[in-house]
Motif scaffolding. Structure first.
Motif, mmCIF file in Angstrom:
data_model
loop_
_atom_site.group_PDB
_atom_site.id
_atom_site.type_symbol
_atom_site.label_atom_id
_atom_site.label_comp_id
_atom_site.label_asym_id
_atom_site.label_seq_id
_atom_site.Cartn_x
_atom_site.Cartn_y
_atom_site.Cartn_z
ATOM 1 N N UNK A 1 0.827 -1.008 0.016
ATOM 2 C CA UNK A 1 0.054 -0.092 -0.022
ATOM 3 C C UNK A 1 0.907 1.143 -0.054
ATOM 4 N N UNK A 2 1.790 1.173 0.676
ATOM 5 C CA UNK A 2 2.967 2.383 1.054
ATOM 6 C C UNK A 2 3.487 2.714 -0.425
ATOM 7 N N UNK A 3 4.183 1.389 -0.974
ATOM 8 C CA UNK A 3 4.622 1.710 -2.364
ATOM 9 C C UNK A 3 3.991 2.266 -3.438
ATOM 10 N N UNK A 4 2.810 1.616 -3.345
ATOM 11 C CA UNK A 4 1.704 2.126 -4.437
ATOM 12 C C UNK A 4 1.442 3.591 -4.413
ATOM 13 N N UNK A 5 1.471 4.189 -3.062
ATOM 14 C CA UNK A 5 1.098 5.699 -3.098
ATOM 15 C C UNK A 5 2.166 6.434 -2.940
ATOM 16 N N UNK B 1 -0.424 4.475 -16.844
ATOM 17 C CA UNK B 1 -1.607 5.238 -17.392
ATOM 18 C C UNK B 1 -2.743 5.154 -16.452
ATOM 19 N N UNK B 2 -2.732 4.255 -15.549
ATOM 20 C CA UNK B 2 -3.761 4.109 -14.592
ATOM 21 C C UNK B 2 -3.892 5.172 -13.503
ATOM 22 N N UNK C 1 -7.330 3.803 -9.599
ATOM 23 C CA UNK C 1 -7.400 2.528 -10.460
ATOM 24 C C UNK C 1 -6.467 1.453 -10.149
ATOM 25 N N UNK C 2 -5.096 1.980 -9.763
ATOM 26 C CA UNK C 2 -4.163 1.125 -9.268
ATOM 27 C C UNK C 2 -4.526 0.462 -7.879
ATOM 28 N N UNK C 3 -5.133 1.509 -7.024
ATOM 29 C CA UNK C 3 -5.598 0.769 -5.646
ATOM 30 C C UNK C 3 -6.636 -0.251 -5.853
ATOM 31 N N UNK C 4 -7.713 -0.056 -6.809
ATOM 32 C CA UNK C 4 -8.584 -1.049 -7.125
ATOM 33 C C UNK C 4 -7.898 -2.256 -7.609
#
Length: 164
Positions: free
Chosen positions: A123-127, A141-142, A146-149
């Motif tokens: 979660x932390x890497x993603x954000x 491009x998301x 959308x990446x979280x979903x």
């Protein structure tokens, strides 16, 4: 993710006994976790580094899964991608984590596995709240939502395999 208590965590595990859930190491810093930035709570057992745990929201409750890290391969430096958040890591930043399946399947020794960020900080890497180093997050491009979903879908697919 909504905040969880130690009681929520211990009651959520689907792939270990109540006694095992009672004995596992729960993080002491639950009050200071960045809950708004978490898709699931993941942590490693400080006394047993090959063990990890994750707890995710499921309906009105939580589902928890005990994980075991497969032995890392010795040798060359490699790049691997987390199957939850799709973050690239070098070296041992991604590990094969296995989870005993719930119920009778788990009692018969069946398990499922996924390549996951070794520190369970997807979660932390993603954000962008935790740095993975050069080239760790591919440009997409998301949107972030959308990446979280997508991460939530990947996590749910893994949990379905454990529970199913």
């Amino acid at each position: 993710m909504r905040p969880v208590t130690e009681g929520d965590i211990r009651a959520s595990f689907v792939n270990c006994t109540k006694g095992e859930a009672k004995r596992l190491a729960v993080p002491r810093d639950l009050a200071t976790r960045p809950w708004d930035d978490l898709d699931f709570l993941g942590w490693r057992d400080p006394a047993s580094p090959e063990r990890g745990y994750l707890v995710a929201e499921s309906g009105d409750g939580f589902v928890g899964v005990a994980l075991r890290q497969a032995a890392p391969h010795a040798g060359h430096v490699r790049r691997s991608m987390c199957s939850f958040c799709l973050t690239m890591h070098t070296g041992n930043g991604v590990s094969l984590m296995t989870a005993r399946r719930a119920g009778r399947n788990g009692q018969q020794g069946n398990s499922v596995g996924a390549y996951i960020c070794t520190d369970l900080a997807c979660s932390l890497y993603l954000r962008g709240k935790k740095d993975v180093g050069p080239g760790g997050r591919l440009h997409e491009s998301l949107t972030l939502e959308e990446q979280i979903a997508r991460t939530a879908t990947n996590l749910a697919g893994f949990l379905d395999k454990v529970v199913g």
